[in-house]
Motif scaffolding. Structure first.
Motif, short mmCIF file in Angstrom:
data_model
loop_
_atom_site.label_atom_id
_atom_site.label_comp_id
_atom_site.label_asym_id
_atom_site.label_seq_id
_atom_site.Cartn_x
_atom_site.Cartn_y
_atom_site.Cartn_z
N LEU A 25 5.07 1.54 -18.53
CA LEU A 25 3.83 1.47 -19.30
C LEU A 25 3.05 0.23 -18.89
O LEU A 25 3.63 -0.80 -18.58
N ARG A 26 1.75 0.31 -18.90
CA ARG A 26 0.91 -0.83 -18.53
C ARG A 26 0.64 -1.71 -19.74
O ARG A 26 -0.49 -1.87 -20.19
N VAL A 27 1.73 -2.25 -20.28
CA VAL A 27 1.66 -3.14 -21.43
C VAL A 27 2.34 -4.45 -21.07
O VAL A 27 3.44 -4.42 -20.52
N PRO A 28 1.72 -5.60 -21.33
CA PRO A 28 2.38 -6.88 -21.05
C PRO A 28 3.72 -6.97 -21.75
O PRO A 28 3.87 -6.55 -22.91
N TYR A 29 4.69 -7.52 -21.07
CA TYR A 29 6.05 -7.61 -21.60
C TYR A 29 6.10 -8.34 -22.93
O TYR A 29 6.75 -7.90 -23.89
N THR A 30 5.39 -9.47 -23.03
CA THR A 30 5.42 -10.26 -24.26
C THR A 30 4.81 -9.49 -25.43
O THR A 30 5.28 -9.57 -26.56
N VAL A 31 3.75 -8.74 -25.16
CA VAL A 31 3.12 -7.93 -26.21
C VAL A 31 4.09 -6.85 -26.69
O VAL A 31 4.22 -6.60 -27.90
N ALA A 32 4.77 -6.22 -25.75
CA ALA A 32 5.74 -5.18 -26.12
C ALA A 32 6.85 -5.76 -26.99
O ALA A 32 7.30 -5.11 -27.95
N LEU A 56 7.88 -6.26 -34.63
CA LEU A 56 7.17 -5.78 -35.83
C LEU A 56 7.78 -4.47 -36.34
O LEU A 56 7.98 -4.29 -37.55
N VAL A 57 8.06 -3.56 -35.44
CA VAL A 57 8.65 -2.27 -35.83
C VAL A 57 10.01 -2.49 -36.46
O VAL A 57 10.34 -1.90 -37.51
N LEU A 58 10.83 -3.35 -35.85
CA LEU A 58 12.17 -3.59 -36.38
C LEU A 58 12.14 -4.21 -37.77
O LEU A 58 12.90 -3.83 -38.66
N THR A 59 11.26 -5.18 -37.95
CA THR A 59 11.20 -5.85 -39.26
C THR A 59 10.60 -4.95 -40.32
O THR A 59 10.89 -5.10 -41.51
N GLN A 103 13.72 -2.52 -41.08
CA GLN A 103 14.81 -3.20 -41.78
C GLN A 103 14.58 -4.69 -41.69
O GLN A 103 14.92 -5.31 -40.67
N PRO A 104 14.02 -5.33 -42.72
CA PRO A 104 13.74 -6.77 -42.68
C PRO A 104 14.99 -7.58 -42.38
O PRO A 104 16.07 -7.32 -42.92
N LEU A 105 14.85 -8.53 -41.44
CA LEU A 105 15.97 -9.38 -41.06
C LEU A 105 15.77 -10.78 -41.60
O LEU A 105 14.66 -11.31 -41.62
N LEU A 157 9.63 -10.40 -35.25
CA LEU A 157 10.58 -10.28 -36.36
C LEU A 157 10.20 -11.17 -37.54
O LEU A 157 10.55 -10.88 -38.68
N GLN A 158 9.50 -12.28 -37.25
CA GLN A 158 9.17 -13.25 -38.28
C GLN A 158 7.90 -12.90 -39.05
O GLN A 158 7.70 -13.35 -40.17
N VAL A 159 7.02 -12.10 -38.45
CA VAL A 159 5.74 -11.79 -39.08
C VAL A 159 5.96 -10.94 -40.33
O VAL A 159 6.65 -9.91 -40.30
N ASN A 160 5.34 -11.37 -41.42
CA ASN A 160 5.38 -10.60 -42.67
C ASN A 160 4.06 -9.85 -42.79
O ASN A 160 3.04 -10.42 -43.19
#
Length: 537
Positions: A28-35, A41-44, A47-49, A285-288
């Protein structure tokens, strides 16, 4: 023991996620850091960690390898040529951005002016990791990439020093301009001196040691040690790491063997990959998300203020640079403006805010996370289209034509090979094979002629291909040497000697393939006809 096991398990899980994301973004043409941020975000959300992302973790553990690796690869001659412009953006630009953002935010958000200036200082450091990676992938002009990366390296240290000064003023309630300037110069100059001293000492030791394991370990000690020593002396640790990396990267390799340089470059590339992976995955993961949505208005104002300040700083200082240095095209200024992403430094400083700031400090953290998230998801993903619209990175039509012809040639050759396989395995009759094969071979010959014609007209087309092929052959030789050493066919001494010869060729900028062996007396050299393969088709 259970806590250690759980921490180790979490680290392994994060590494696995980072590896899977890295594999996915290749398609995919998406920057690695953005991915990584999106996956976090999806993981948190699923299931919030419970993660404790502390400023010490970012500044003392993850930032030094990133800064050192970037500084280690910068050519000092090129940096010195562009140093006036980089210093303007990294020092004057950070100060102007702090004042503009702080003033604007204090007018439209609940933050008082002193706390708004604290926000302005912590959000002024740029972190264009995704942009620089995109530059390298697309082949952007080297000077433009150097300006973006050089500004980021130096303004990290500037922003941290300025942040500490502004924060102290906000906590105490008074600010002495003269003392503030003196402290700024002392902390910055102290970090530079520490980096110079430790970088030079490490380079001298490396020049006297011929062991790639020891030399790699010394650079690791230098990267983290420069930060720790400078911080203990109350100087800028980030600036110390930057200068140490510059000195060691430009002086150290002169005393290294080719093998050491290859190992060292690969090692730091891997360490930087790990640090980047952890930082941006932890950001996600940290973003609320609910908290950000609840505070969308101050975040929106903060984004507007940051973008406006970046534009004012970039275009005004760009005009100054053009007055006394090699001019920067207006298109480059557009890229510098939009490429001012925010990342790890901004979040680390936001997390380090003392609890005594109360609700205003919490709002600063929320706004910082919102701005970082916007620059990563908004600016980073639109950089590729911007480069194309501005025609900074364009496809050479001749190169494109060569790639198309070469690809067609490979497809027809693959088809001919598959046809032979079908006939050999009995899936088609001899009559079908004899009918189809000449047609494919004619196509192959026609396209092969067109490829050769293009190569004769534009010899530079094959330069990169030859370079890649020759390096691949050298890597095959080195792999064979490692296998012979592992199987005890050659001694360790013979391996070191032969591997050093191969590594010297690999590190050479304009290496040539190995010379053929000298013919023995009485033996005649083969003629061109005898050397040519029997089947030229």
């Amino acid at each position: 023991m259970d806590r250690f096991i759980s921490t180790e398990t979490l680290i392994i899980e994060l590494l696995l996620v980072a590896s899977l994301v890295a594999i996915l973004v290749r398609r995919l043409r998406v920057p690695y850091t953005v991915a990584l941020v999106l996956v976090g975000l999806v993981l948190t959300l699923q299931q919030p960690l419970e993660l404790s992302l502390t400023p010490e973790l970012i500044l003392a553990l993850l930032v030094p390898p990133l800064v050192f690796e970037a500084a280690f690869h910068i050519n000092f001659t090129e940096l010195r040529r562009n140093l006036p412009g980089i210093l303007l953006l990294a020092v004057v630009g950070v100060i102007l951005s702090t004042l503009i953002v702080g003033g604007a935010v204090s007018l439209v958000t609940p933050l008082s002016l002193p706390i708004a200036l604290v926000f302005g200082a912590l959000i002024s450091a740029t972190d264009p990791v995704a942009v620089v990676a995109l530059f390298r992938a697309l082949g952007a002009p080297r000077r433009l990439a150097l300006l973006v990366e050089g500004e980021s390296l130096l303004n990290d240290g500037t922003a941290i020093v300025l942040f500490n000064l502004v924060l102290a003023a906000a906590l105490t309630g008074h600010f002495d301009l003269l003392n503030g300037v003196a402290d700024f110069l002392r902390v910055s100059a102290g970090g530079v001196v520490v980096g110079l001293a430790l970088g030079w000492i490490a380079a001298q030791i490396i020049a006297r040691v011929d062991d790639y394991l020891i030399e790699t370990t010394l650079t690791t000690v230098l990267a983290f040690g420069a930060y720790l020593v400078a911080e203990r002396l109350h100087f800028s640790g980030v600036l110390a790491v930057v200068v140490a990396g510059l000195v060691n990267g430009n002086i150290g390799p002169q005393g290294m063997s080719p093998t050491t340089r290859i190992v060292l470059f690969n090692f730091w590339e891997y360490v930087a990959f790990l640090a980047n992976s952890f930082i941006f995955l932890l950001i996600g993961l940290q973003v609320n998300v609910p908290t950000l949505l609840a505070n969308w208005q101050p975040i929106a104002w903060a984004i507007v203020a940051v973008l406006a300040a970046r534009s004012i700083v970039t275009y005004s200082l760009g005009w100054v640079v053009n007055r006394f240095s090699d001019p920067l095209p207006l298109r480059w200024l557009h890229v510098l403006n939009w490429g001012g992403l925010r990342g790890a430094i901004a979040l680390a400083l936001a997390l380090s805010l003392p609890a005594s700031l109360g609700p205003q400090g919490e709002l600063v953290r929320i706004m910082a996370f919102g701005v970082v998230l916007f620059t990563l998801l908004g600016q980073s993903t639109t950089m590729r289209p911007l480069l194309r619209v501005l025609a900074i990175v364009t496809r050479n039509p001749i190169q494109m034509q060569y790639e198309l012809r070469h690809a067609r040639l490979m497809t027809f050759r693959a088809a001919a090979t598959h046809l032979d396989s079908l006939y050999r395995d009995g899936f088609i009759s001899e009559q079908a094979w004899e009918t189809l094969r000449p047609e494919l071979l004619r196509q192959v010959e026609t396209i092969a002629h067109s490829v050769r014609d293009l190569q004769r007209m534009y010899p530079e087309l094959t330069t990169e291909e030859l370079e890649s092929a020759r390096r691949e052959l050298l890597r095959a030789q080195r792999s064979a040497l490692m296998s012979m050493r592992r199987d005890a066919i050659i001694s360790e001494e013979a391996f070191e000697l032969l591997a050093s010869e191969v590594d010297t060729l690999l590190m050479s900028e304009d290496f040539m393939p190995p010379e053929p062996p000298v013919a023995h007396a009485g033996a005649s050299a083969p003629t061109n006809d005898s050397a040519r393969p029997k089947n030229s088709s």
